[in-house]
Every structure is written in structure tokens, then in C-alpha cells.
Design an enzyme around this catalytic site. Structure first.
Site, mmCIF file in Angstrom:
data_model
loop_
_atom_site.group_PDB
_atom_site.id
_atom_site.type_symbol
_atom_site.label_atom_id
_atom_site.label_comp_id
_atom_site.label_asym_id
_atom_site.label_seq_id
_atom_site.Cartn_x
_atom_site.Cartn_y
_atom_site.Cartn_z
ATOM 1 C CB CYS A 135 3.380 -13.399 -7.867
ATOM 2 S SG CYS A 135 2.703 -14.028 -6.322
ATOM 3 C CB CYS A 138 0.457 -15.845 -7.677
ATOM 4 S SG CYS A 138 0.757 -14.376 -6.695
ATOM 5 C CG ASP A 139 1.635 -17.059 -11.372
ATOM 6 O OD1 ASP A 139 0.424 -17.219 -11.137
ATOM 7 O OD2 ASP A 139 2.120 -15.989 -11.784
#
Ligand code: NAP
Length: 310
Positions: A135, A138-139
């Protein structure tokens, strides 16, 4: 066992599940929506949704899903957090097990969606969370001014590659063919971006690192049948999705890839059990089609309950 007999129990709280819940609660059917993590599904990890009608200029994934939730709340949809592990059909009544507790319902709508597929290569598990991610939204921000790779050639890979350009010093887009699957508008943006370097006809064979995390990946050029190491500290895997229906494999008819087989009315192999959204076998996985599925499943479930004598 819970005393309440629900009319409809929805498993999964992404666009399909929330749409189904909106329709059934608006139709005054007693509905419970069970979500394992947070409401919103995969869209929660999408930075900008550009192709959901009604939002010119696009809308952030979490903002869109917050609107879905608020809309459901208007009609009093009951939601809970929990993991569904079982489904038993006892004629007109269905029993759904959530965190070990049995819930009674007359109809079930499964909208569990799909999760990112793995590469299944050495080092992938060991470096997950230490350089390997599924992701970018997300990261991605953890990878500032460093080189990263995105693996895949579809819409997700393309969107994530463009997102990673905000942070990374360089983004290698590794694809197993010499042509992207992603939609043309995304391809144009990819090819116009100086930070992105395409690595065609290549697959990843291994993720390599040390105590600090990922340091490189081993690429195989399929055409030349050669391998080389690519120095990256981040590898974002976007090679498609796997349906989340394995817990239903003994109960419902699934296809070879694990998608639930359901007709265009979202009816599965068990009467009164419906499947909607990305978990259902169909040609196009989009928020718009998940929403369409959710609405169909809800209306067909309502008719099914009417015929039972709701
Ligand atoms: P996808 O469309 O299935 O693409 C997966 C990509 O990964 C393909 O390019 C595929 O290569 C490659 N791949 C598959 N297995 C591989 C492996 N083992 N090793 C290396 N590469 C591999 O998946 P997705 O991009 O996650 O999209 C899923 C669905 O969501 C699609 O229907 C997509 O259109 C939709 N989506 C839409 C949007 C949007 O509309 N904005 C955004 C994201 C996703 P090949 O091309 O050679 O098969």
C-alpha cells in the site's frame, strides 16, 4: 447465540456493503453490517478517486467513504466490528458466526472484497513492513529521497507509482510485459514523469536486505533470460488482488481463483445468500460497479424476503 433475528446481515463494509446497507436500512429491513477492520474497504487506501461520478476534480478515498458512512447513518444502519468465520444455511434462516458468536438472519449479503496479492518470492515475508509494502498510500511517505520499485502494470501500480513520486528520489516500475494494463490516462502520466523509469519484461525473483531492511531486489528479464540486482529500499507490490472468500470455500460455489460465483442478480449458490462487489466474479472491479452490485443485492434480497413473507 444472539436473540435478534436480522432480515439482512452484510459481511464487509466497503462501497458494496455500505451501498447494500443504505438500501436495506432505507427499506426498513433490520440490517446488521459486520466489518473486520475499518469501514470503507480498499478505497480507504486510495489517495484520489477520479472516476466516481459526481466528483469533478476527484475526491480523496477516505473522504468519499466517510460520505458513504454518513449516508448510511441517516437511515440508521447498524454496524459492528468483528471477523466472520462461518455461515450456515438452515433453510430460510442463516447463521453467521462473528468472533465466535452466532447471529441469526434471513438473508446474507457478502461484500468482503479483495486484498492485494503476494509475489510469493524469497524475502517477501521477511521484509514486509521493512521495505516491502502492499500500500503506497499507507507507507509511501516513509520513503523520502530514496529509490523504490513498484511491481505491476495495472491501474493500482500506475496510481501508486505516481503517488510515490511525491516522496521517493526515483521510482522503478517493474512490469512483466512491455505494455501496461493500466488505463491510458494513467499511462500518459507515467510516461511523462521524469522520476519514473520503466523496467519492462521483468519479474522479481527475490527481496534482499539486512538488519536495516530491504536493500535490493533481484530482477529477471524474461526476454533475455538474465538476472540483475536493483538497489531499492522500498518495494511496493501491486500485482492484482485476491478475493476474500476462502472462509466460504466449503459453503458456496467459488471459481478457480476464489471469487464467489453469483448471477447478475448477485444470487450465489445458496438461496438468500448474495455476493456483491470485488468478491463476486465479474469483468470490472470499480467503486461504481461495487455500488451497482450493492444496490442490486439489496433490492433482490428485499424481494426474496417479501416472497418469504417478511
Ligand atoms: P490488475 O488490473 O489485475 O493488474 C495486476 C498487474 O500485475 C498486471 O499488470 C499484471 O500483469 C501484474 N501481475 C500479476 N501477477 C503478477 C506477478 N506474479 N508478477 C508480476 N506481475 C504480476 O490489478 P490492479 O491494478 O490491482 O487492479 C485491480 C482492479 O481494480 C482492476 O479491475 C482495476 O481496473 C481496478 N482499479 C481501478 C482503479 C481506477 O479506476 N482508478 C484504480 C485501481 C484499481 P499483466 O498485465 O501481464 O497481467
Amino acid at each position: 447465540m444472539s436473540d435478534t433475528l436480522y432480515d439482512v446481515l452484510i459481511i464487509g463494509g466497503g462501497p458494496a456493503g455500505l451501498t447494500a446497507g443504505l438500501y436495506t436500512s432505507r427499506a426498513k429491513l433490520k440490517t446488521l453490517l459486520v466489518e473486520r477492520m475499518i469501514l470503507g474497504g480498499q478505497v480507504m487506501t486510495t489517495t484520489k478517486v477520479e472516476n466516481y461520478p459526481g466528483f469533478p476534480g476527484g475526491i480523496d478515498g477516505p473522504d468519499l467513504m466517510m460520505r458513504f458512512q454518513e449516508h448510511c447513518q441517516e437511515f440508521g444502519l447498524e454496524t459492528m466490528t468483528g471477523e466472520v468465520t462461518g455461515l450456515i444455511a438452515k433453510g430460510d434462516e442463516k447463521i453467521v458466526t462473528v468472533d465466535g458468536v452466532e447471529y441469526r438472519t434471513r438473508a446474507v449479503i457478502i461484500t468482503t472484497g479483495a486484498e492485494p496479492s503476494k509475489l510469493d518470492i524469497p524475502g517477501e515475508v521477511a521484509f514486509t513492513g521493512r521495505g516491502v509494502s502492499y500500500c503506497a498510500t499507507c507507507d509511501g511517505a516513509f520513503f523520502r529521497d530514496v529509490p523504490v520499485a513498484i511491481i505491476g502494470g495495472g491501474d493500482t501500480a500506475a496510481e501508486e507509482a505516481l503517488f510515490l513520486c511525491r516522496f521517493a528520489s526515483k521510482v522503478y516500475m517493474v512490469h512483466r510485459r512491455d505494455e501496461l494494463r493500466a488505463t491510458k490516462v494513467l499511462q500518459e502520466r507515467i510516461f511523462a514523469n521524469d522520476k519514473i523509469e520503466m523496467v519492462w519484461n521483468s519479474t522479481v525473483e527475490e527481496a534482499i536486505g539486512d538488519n536495516s531492511g530491504l536493500t535490493s531486489i533481484v530482477l529477471r528479464n524474461i526476454q533475455e533470460d538474465s538476472t540483475r540486482a536493483l538497489d531499492v529500499v522500498g518495494m511496493f507490490v501491486a500485482v492484482g488482488v485476491t478475493p476474500k472468500a476462502h472462509f466460504l470455500a466449503d459453503i458456496l460455489d467459488l471459481d478457480a481463483e476464489g471469487y464467489i460465483l453469483a448471477d447478475s442478480d448477485c444470487q450465489t449458490s445458496i438461496t438468500g445468500v448474495f455476493a456483491a462487489g470485488d468478491v463476486r466474479k465479474k469483468i470490472l472491479k470499480q467503486i461504481a460497479t461495487a455500488v451497482g452490485d450493492g444496490a442490486i443485492a439489496a433490492i433482490v434480497a428485499e424481494r426474496y424476503l417479501d416472497n418469504l413473507g417478511h
